[in-house]
Scaffold this motif. Structure first.
Motif, PDB file in Angstrom:
ATOM      1  N   ASN A   1      58.486  -9.546 -15.715  1.00 54.53           N
ATOM      2  CA  ASN A   1      58.550 -11.139 -15.979  1.00 54.53           C
ATOM      3  C   ASN A   1      59.477 -11.416 -17.032  1.00 54.53           C
ATOM      4  O   ASN A   1      59.874 -10.511 -17.722  1.00 54.53           O
ATOM      5  CB  ASN A   1      57.029 -11.720 -16.550  1.00 54.53           C
ATOM      6  CG  ASN A   1      56.152 -11.491 -15.410  1.00 54.53           C
ATOM      7  OD1 ASN A   1      54.934 -11.182 -15.865  1.00 54.53           O
ATOM      8  ND2 ASN A   1      56.300 -11.702 -13.994  1.00 54.53           N
ATOM      9  N   VAL A   2      59.895 -12.909 -16.828  1.00 53.84           N
ATOM     10  CA  VAL A   2      60.868 -13.379 -17.888  1.00 53.84           C
ATOM     11  C   VAL A   2      60.102 -14.616 -18.315  1.00 53.84           C
ATOM     12  O   VAL A   2      59.942 -15.423 -17.409  1.00 53.84           O
ATOM     13  CB  VAL A   2      62.091 -13.336 -17.424  1.00 53.84           C
ATOM     14  CG1 VAL A   2      63.183 -14.493 -18.212  1.00 53.84           C
ATOM     15  CG2 VAL A   2      62.859 -12.375 -16.896  1.00 53.84           C
ATOM     16  N   ARG A   3      60.214 -14.871 -19.568  1.00 49.97           N
ATOM     17  CA  ARG A   3      59.875 -16.251 -20.234  1.00 49.97           C
ATOM     18  C   ARG A   3      60.982 -16.580 -20.726  1.00 49.97           C
ATOM     19  O   ARG A   3      61.467 -16.185 -21.922  1.00 49.97           O
ATOM     20  CB  ARG A   3      58.714 -16.136 -21.080  1.00 49.97           C
ATOM     21  CG  ARG A   3      58.111 -17.155 -21.898  1.00 49.97           C
ATOM     22  CD  ARG A   3      57.632 -18.144 -20.855  1.00 49.97           C
ATOM     23  NE  ARG A   3      56.355 -17.822 -20.152  1.00 49.97           N
ATOM     24  CZ  ARG A   3      55.046 -18.084 -20.470  1.00 49.97           C
ATOM     25  NH1 ARG A   3      54.944 -18.941 -21.539  1.00 49.97           N
ATOM     26  NH2 ARG A   3      53.890 -17.547 -19.989  1.00 49.97           N
ATOM     27  N   CYS A   4      61.572 -17.841 -20.483  1.00 43.93           N
ATOM     28  CA  CYS A   4      63.032 -18.349 -21.019  1.00 43.93           C
ATOM     29  C   CYS A   4      62.659 -19.134 -22.281  1.00 43.93           C
ATOM     30  O   CYS A   4      61.410 -19.804 -22.411  1.00 43.93           O
ATOM     31  CB  CYS A   4      63.504 -19.235 -19.913  1.00 43.93           C
ATOM     32  SG  CYS A   4      63.865 -18.485 -18.372  1.00 43.93           S
ATOM     33  N   ILE A   5      63.622 -19.143 -23.096  1.00 45.97           N
ATOM     34  CA  ILE A   5      63.651 -19.786 -24.332  1.00 45.97           C
ATOM     35  C   ILE A   5      64.727 -20.525 -24.402  1.00 45.97           C
ATOM     36  O   ILE A   5      65.839 -20.507 -23.522  1.00 45.97           O
ATOM     37  CB  ILE A   5      63.504 -18.720 -25.347  1.00 45.97           C
ATOM     38  CG1 ILE A   5      63.399 -19.516 -26.847  1.00 45.97           C
ATOM     39  CG2 ILE A   5      64.980 -18.130 -25.604  1.00 45.97           C
ATOM     40  CD1 ILE A   5      63.283 -18.548 -28.163  1.00 45.97           C
TER      41      ILE A   5
ATOM     42  N   ALA B   1      50.550 -17.844 -11.844  1.00 44.96           N
ATOM     43  CA  ALA B   1      51.017 -18.011 -12.999  1.00 44.96           C
ATOM     44  C   ALA B   1      52.037 -16.753 -13.403  1.00 44.96           C
ATOM     45  O   ALA B   1      52.571 -16.769 -14.336  1.00 44.96           O
ATOM     46  CB  ALA B   1      50.084 -18.439 -14.284  1.00 44.96           C
ATOM     47  N   TYR B   2      51.684 -15.799 -12.317  1.00 44.54           N
ATOM     48  CA  TYR B   2      52.512 -14.796 -12.524  1.00 44.54           C
ATOM     49  C   TYR B   2      54.009 -14.677 -12.681  1.00 44.54           C
ATOM     50  O   TYR B   2      54.385 -14.030 -13.470  1.00 44.54           O
ATOM     51  CB  TYR B   2      51.725 -13.369 -11.647  1.00 44.54           C
ATOM     52  CG  TYR B   2      50.529 -13.138 -11.715  1.00 44.54           C
ATOM     53  CD1 TYR B   2      49.797 -13.197 -12.865  1.00 44.54           C
ATOM     54  CD2 TYR B   2      49.868 -12.381 -10.732  1.00 44.54           C
ATOM     55  CE1 TYR B   2      48.432 -12.678 -13.260  1.00 44.54           C
ATOM     56  CE2 TYR B   2      48.754 -11.761 -10.989  1.00 44.54           C
ATOM     57  CZ  TYR B   2      47.958 -12.105 -12.142  1.00 44.54           C
ATOM     58  OH  TYR B   2      46.559 -11.614 -12.094  1.00 44.54           O
ATOM     59  N   GLY B   3      54.302 -15.341 -11.614  1.00 43.09           N
ATOM     60  CA  GLY B   3      55.972 -15.789 -11.566  1.00 43.09           C
ATOM     61  C   GLY B   3      56.660 -14.470 -10.850  1.00 43.09           C
ATOM     62  O   GLY B   3      56.002 -13.537 -10.265  1.00 43.09           O
ATOM     63  N   PHE B   4      57.842 -14.521 -11.289  1.00 41.77           N
ATOM     64  CA  PHE B   4      58.874 -13.432 -10.387  1.00 41.77           C
ATOM     65  C   PHE B   4      58.916 -12.169 -11.376  1.00 41.77           C
ATOM     66  O   PHE B   4      58.628 -12.168 -12.235  1.00 41.77           O
ATOM     67  CB  PHE B   4      60.185 -13.995 -10.263  1.00 41.77           C
ATOM     68  CG  PHE B   4      60.185 -15.286  -9.305  1.00 41.77           C
ATOM     69  CD1 PHE B   4      59.377 -15.228  -8.283  1.00 41.77           C
ATOM     70  CD2 PHE B   4      61.194 -16.249  -9.444  1.00 41.77           C
ATOM     71  CE1 PHE B   4      59.360 -16.413  -7.634  1.00 41.77           C
ATOM     72  CE2 PHE B   4      61.143 -17.238  -8.613  1.00 41.77           C
ATOM     73  CZ  PHE B   4      60.474 -17.258  -7.615  1.00 41.77           C
ATOM     74  N   TYR B   5      59.397 -11.228 -10.614  1.00 46.60           N
ATOM     75  CA  TYR B   5      59.635  -9.696 -11.188  1.00 46.60           C
ATOM     76  C   TYR B   5      61.049  -9.369 -11.106  1.00 46.60           C
ATOM     77  O   TYR B   5      61.565  -8.795 -10.065  1.00 46.60           O
ATOM     78  CB  TYR B   5      58.564  -8.771 -10.609  1.00 46.60           C
ATOM     79  CG  TYR B   5      57.236  -9.008 -10.718  1.00 46.60           C
ATOM     80  CD1 TYR B   5      56.400  -8.466 -11.675  1.00 46.60           C
ATOM     81  CD2 TYR B   5      56.306  -9.652  -9.730  1.00 46.60           C
ATOM     82  CE1 TYR B   5      54.957  -8.949 -11.801  1.00 46.60           C
ATOM     83  CE2 TYR B   5      55.094  -9.969  -9.954  1.00 46.60           C
ATOM     84  CZ  TYR B   5      54.426  -9.531 -10.719  1.00 46.60           C
ATOM     85  OH  TYR B   5      53.089  -9.895 -11.029  1.00 46.60           O
ATOM     86  N   TYR B   6      61.552  -9.737 -12.246  1.00 45.50           N
ATOM     87  CA  TYR B   6      63.053  -9.463 -12.263  1.00 45.50           C
ATOM     88  C   TYR B   6      63.633  -8.035 -12.855  1.00 45.50           C
ATOM     89  O   TYR B   6      63.035  -7.573 -13.614  1.00 45.50           O
ATOM     90  CB  TYR B   6      63.738 -10.450 -13.296  1.00 45.50           C
ATOM     91  CG  TYR B   6      63.869 -11.916 -12.653  1.00 45.50           C
ATOM     92  CD1 TYR B   6      65.201 -12.087 -12.156  1.00 45.50           C
ATOM     93  CD2 TYR B   6      63.067 -13.039 -12.858  1.00 45.50           C
ATOM     94  CE1 TYR B   6      65.321 -13.426 -11.576  1.00 45.50           C
ATOM     95  CE2 TYR B   6      63.284 -13.992 -12.255  1.00 45.50           C
ATOM     96  CZ  TYR B   6      64.297 -14.610 -11.674  1.00 45.50           C
ATOM     97  OH  TYR B   6      64.687 -15.764 -11.275  1.00 45.50           O
ATOM     98  N   GLN B   7      64.547  -7.419 -12.125  1.00 48.44           N
ATOM     99  CA  GLN B   7      65.054  -6.209 -12.624  1.00 48.44           C
ATOM    100  C   GLN B   7      66.061  -6.734 -13.787  1.00 48.44           C
ATOM    101  O   GLN B   7      66.732  -7.760 -13.505  1.00 48.44           O
ATOM    102  CB  GLN B   7      65.805  -5.598 -11.667  1.00 48.44           C
ATOM    103  CG  GLN B   7      64.709  -5.026 -10.138  1.00 48.44           C
ATOM    104  CD  GLN B   7      65.372  -4.063  -9.442  1.00 48.44           C
ATOM    105  OE1 GLN B   7      65.963  -4.711  -8.423  1.00 48.44           O
ATOM    106  NE2 GLN B   7      64.884  -2.666  -9.574  1.00 48.44           N
TER     107      GLN B   7
ATOM    108  N   ARG C   1      56.432  -4.559 -11.574  1.00 48.26           N
ATOM    109  CA  ARG C   1      56.757  -3.800 -10.416  1.00 48.26           C
ATOM    110  C   ARG C   1      57.573  -2.801 -10.793  1.00 48.26           C
ATOM    111  O   ARG C   1      58.694  -2.654 -11.388  1.00 48.26           O
ATOM    112  CB  ARG C   1      57.499  -4.841  -9.703  1.00 48.26           C
ATOM    113  CG  ARG C   1      57.801  -4.345  -7.961  1.00 48.26           C
ATOM    114  CD  ARG C   1      58.493  -5.443  -7.055  1.00 48.26           C
ATOM    115  NE  ARG C   1      58.341  -4.661  -5.726  1.00 48.26           N
ATOM    116  CZ  ARG C   1      59.300  -5.385  -4.852  1.00 48.26           C
ATOM    117  NH1 ARG C   1      59.663  -6.608  -5.083  1.00 48.26           N
ATOM    118  NH2 ARG C   1      59.195  -4.796  -3.532  1.00 48.26           N
ATOM    119  N   SER C   2      57.391  -1.540 -10.180  1.00 45.26           N
ATOM    120  CA  SER C   2      57.680  -0.071 -10.440  1.00 45.26           C
ATOM    121  C   SER C   2      59.134  -0.091  -9.902  1.00 45.26           C
ATOM    122  O   SER C   2      59.049  -0.378  -8.808  1.00 45.26           O
ATOM    123  CB  SER C   2      56.782   0.973 -10.014  1.00 45.26           C
ATOM    124  OG  SER C   2      57.437   2.079 -10.475  1.00 45.26           O
TER     125      SER C   2
END
Length: 189
Positions: free
Chosen positions: A182-186, A26-32, A131-132
């Motif tokens: 992380n990004v949680r979309c609305i 459930a962690y998902g992606f790490y977007y810049q 992610r640093s």
């Protein structure tokens, strides 16, 4: 979510809704911040220290930056991720990256206002860490969570606003755009 808003039930890139705060699926992606879905968001993507000069780097490497303005894109561009039709919007059709106000509305409803409250909330936020942007390393996985907003920081416009969630607190903070978060979309209103 609060105020009858519709949120995605998981972080962008997650394969399932979190079953626990340490559910790695459930962690998902790490977007810049402001980047599209080009491969850089995978936790295993390679890194490069070469900044992009445009809004599409043309590769899937995670771009590291150890000096001001701490952004993957130089010059900086404030109009990325603004709304459902915004440049590089990573969210599914009809969804967008939330504003600081929208994220803060959810954060203020956490009970308690910390990592356990974030997982107990309707958003079921897992402790994916981040992610640093300095070196590409994972930080805080299993103990903390961070979600980007689309809002540029007012105190210092080099930065953007995010919600930072720890074992003992959850607050809105300024953060570097170069970090992988992380990004949680609305849903678009």
């Amino acid at each position: 979510g609060q105020n009858s808003t519709t949120w995605l039930d998981r972080n962008l890139g997650a394969t399932q809704v979190a079953t626990s705060s340490t559910d790695a699926a459930a962690y998902g992606f790490y977007y810049q911040w402001g980047r599209g879905t080009d491969g850089h968001q995978l936790s295993s993507s390679n890194t490069t220290a070469t900044n992009a000069t445009g809004s599409t780097p043309g590769h899937g490497n995670f771009i590291t930056e150890r000096s001001t303005p701490f952004d993957w894109r130089v010059p900086q561009h404030d109009n990325l991720w603004q709304g459902a039709s915004g440049t590089n919007n990573p969210c599914p059709n009809g969804f967008r990256v939330p504003t600081e106000t929208e994220l803060n509305s959810e954060r203020s409803a956490f009970s308690p206002t910390n990592m356990s409250g974030a997982f107990a909330s309707s958003l079921k936020i897992p402790a994916a860490g981040y992610r640093s942007g300095e070196n590409g390393n994972s930080v805080g996985v299993g103990t903390s969570a961070f979600l980007f907003s689309s809002t540029i920081a007012t105190a210092d416009g080099r930065y953007v606003r995010n919600v930072s969630i720890y074992g003992d607190s959850a607050s809105m903070r300024d953060t570097f755009r170069v970090h992988g978060i992380n990004v949680r979309c609305i849903q678009k209103k």
